[in-house]
Design a protein around this motif. Sequence first.
Motif, mmCIF file in Angstrom:
data_model
loop_
_atom_site.group_PDB
_atom_site.id
_atom_site.type_symbol
_atom_site.label_atom_id
_atom_site.label_comp_id
_atom_site.label_asym_id
_atom_site.label_seq_id
_atom_site.Cartn_x
_atom_site.Cartn_y
_atom_site.Cartn_z
ATOM 1 N N ARG A 148 51.059 32.552 41.641
ATOM 2 C CA ARG A 148 50.499 31.594 40.694
ATOM 3 C C ARG A 148 49.284 30.855 41.242
ATOM 4 N N GLN A 149 49.115 30.836 42.553
ATOM 5 C CA GLN A 149 48.009 30.104 43.157
ATOM 6 C C GLN A 149 46.775 30.950 43.462
ATOM 7 N N GLN A 150 46.977 32.234 43.783
ATOM 8 C CA GLN A 150 45.855 33.022 44.278
ATOM 9 C C GLN A 150 46.064 34.512 44.048
ATOM 10 N N ARG A 151 44.959 35.245 44.134
ATOM 11 C CA ARG A 151 44.967 36.702 44.110
ATOM 12 C C ARG A 151 44.319 37.174 45.406
ATOM 13 N N LEU A 152 45.004 38.030 46.156
ATOM 14 C CA LEU A 152 44.473 38.579 47.401
ATOM 15 C C LEU A 152 44.173 40.058 47.219
ATOM 16 N N ILE A 153 42.982 40.467 47.627
ATOM 17 C CA ILE A 153 42.591 41.872 47.667
ATOM 18 C C ILE A 153 42.682 42.314 49.121
ATOM 19 N N VAL A 154 43.431 43.388 49.372
ATOM 20 C CA VAL A 154 43.734 43.805 50.750
ATOM 21 C C VAL A 154 43.352 45.269 50.933
ATOM 22 N N TYR A 155 42.739 45.569 52.080
ATOM 23 C CA TYR A 155 42.382 46.945 52.423
ATOM 24 C C TYR A 155 42.969 47.281 53.782
ATOM 25 N N ARG A 156 43.856 48.286 53.826
ATOM 26 C CA ARG A 156 44.525 48.704 55.056
ATOM 27 C C ARG A 156 45.210 47.525 55.762
ATOM 28 N N GLY A 157 45.821 46.664 55.005
ATOM 29 C CA GLY A 157 46.549 45.532 55.556
ATOM 30 C C GLY A 157 45.699 44.328 55.907
ATOM 31 N N GLU A 158 44.377 44.423 55.758
ATOM 32 C CA GLU A 158 43.475 43.316 56.077
ATOM 33 C C GLU A 158 42.971 42.668 54.798
ATOM 34 N N ARG A 159 43.003 41.346 54.770
ATOM 35 C CA ARG A 159 42.500 40.632 53.602
ATOM 36 C C ARG A 159 40.993 40.839 53.459
ATOM 37 N N VAL A 160 40.575 41.186 52.260
ATOM 38 C CA VAL A 160 39.158 41.344 51.962
ATOM 39 C C VAL A 160 38.646 40.143 51.186
ATOM 40 N N ALA A 161 39.424 39.704 50.186
ATOM 41 C CA ALA A 161 38.977 38.596 49.349
ATOM 42 C C ALA A 161 40.173 37.849 48.774
ATOM 43 N N ARG A 162 39.940 36.572 48.482
ATOM 44 C CA ARG A 162 40.939 35.745 47.792
ATOM 45 C C ARG A 162 40.264 35.120 46.584
ATOM 46 N N ILE A 163 40.934 35.201 45.432
ATOM 47 C CA ILE A 163 40.411 34.640 44.194
ATOM 48 C C ILE A 163 41.357 33.538 43.737
ATOM 49 N N THR A 164 40.809 32.361 43.474
ATOM 50 C CA THR A 164 41.605 31.234 42.971
ATOM 51 C C THR A 164 40.855 30.556 41.818
ATOM 52 N N PRO A 165 41.569 30.224 40.775
ATOM 53 C CA PRO A 165 42.931 30.663 40.473
ATOM 54 C C PRO A 165 42.929 32.099 39.968
ATOM 55 N N PRO A 166 44.086 32.786 39.994
ATOM 56 C CA PRO A 166 44.140 34.156 39.475
ATOM 57 C C PRO A 166 43.995 34.154 37.953
ATOM 58 N N PRO A 167 43.568 35.280 37.370
ATOM 59 C CA PRO A 167 43.367 35.321 35.917
ATOM 60 C C PRO A 167 44.580 34.919 35.102
ATOM 61 N N SER A 168 45.784 35.180 35.612
ATOM 62 C CA SER A 168 46.989 34.844 34.848
ATOM 63 C C SER A 168 47.158 33.345 34.660
ATOM 64 N N GLN A 169 46.456 32.556 35.456
ATOM 65 C CA GLN A 169 46.598 31.100 35.403
ATOM 66 C C GLN A 169 45.395 30.416 34.753
ATOM 67 N N ARG A 170 44.547 31.205 34.083
ATOM 68 C CA ARG A 170 43.414 30.598 33.401
ATOM 69 C C ARG A 170 43.088 31.376 32.131
ATOM 70 N N ASP A 171 42.489 30.665 31.190
ATOM 71 C CA ASP A 171 41.977 31.279 29.970
ATOM 72 C C ASP A 171 40.570 31.761 30.274
ATOM 73 N N ILE A 172 40.240 32.998 29.869
ATOM 74 C CA ILE A 172 38.915 33.547 30.160
ATOM 75 C C ILE A 172 37.799 32.683 29.585
ATOM 76 N N ASN A 173 38.090 31.895 28.546
ATOM 77 C CA ASN A 173 37.086 31.028 27.948
ATOM 78 C C ASN A 173 37.176 29.593 28.453
ATOM 79 N N SER A 174 38.007 29.334 29.460
ATOM 80 C CA SER A 174 38.200 27.971 29.921
ATOM 81 C C SER A 174 36.998 27.472 30.706
ATOM 82 N N ASP A 175 36.967 26.173 30.938
ATOM 83 C CA ASP A 175 35.879 25.559 31.685
ATOM 84 C C ASP A 175 36.159 25.522 33.180
ATOM 85 N N SER A 176 37.238 26.140 33.624
ATOM 86 C CA SER A 176 37.577 26.073 35.043
ATOM 87 C C SER A 176 36.713 27.014 35.861
#
Length: 198
Positions: A142-170
């Motif tokens: 619910r807090q973040q989305r992690l993109i991982v390649y071969r066990g290593e973190r590549v990127a973190r996205i906050t907040p994840p899409p499931s926790q926001r409206d695509i048209n929101s002001d966040s």
Amino acid sequence: MSLPRLPLALALCGLMLLGGCSLTPPIAPHPALDQTERSETLTRRLTFIPDDKDDSTQTLIAVLRLASDELRVVLTTPYGQRLTTLVRDASGSRFEQGDAPREEALPFSPDWLATRLEWSLWPRAALEEAFADSQWTLDEDRQQRLIVYRGERVARITPPPSQRDINSDSDVVLEDFQGDYRLRIAPLDSSTDHEASR
């Protein structure tokens, strides 16, 4: 920033992004275009924030069109000069010529930019399907989305899409762990731009 300094600013932005891209893994598999939440046209402010305090924060305006057959992103300067258009469709990812001379266009690859936007906007199931049978994985709560390649973190996205409206002001923040920078995706009228440089 005055208009005559535009080529210098773009060169700095390009160098910053190229430095980050050189350290990243190969391009991740793209999710299916027809798995966007809905067809939308979004206007967003993209702010590239290097971890190195000596490097400058750079801002571009992006008009994103999400449809079932393509991702199209028009990139402009804050003054409205069109630099290039990113297109990702069944033929792949590419940049189309903008108003600025080609040597002033952003030098990172269209696949690189497309994947970062997809990681920030596409639903979880679409990315999990794209990453199946590859060395890429997605870990999301619910807090973040992690993109991982071969066990290593590549990127973190906050907040994840499931926790926001695509048209929101966040705002959405993508942290690139290999490139040592953050990408803030904010509504055009966001009042949080001053926080990006903190």
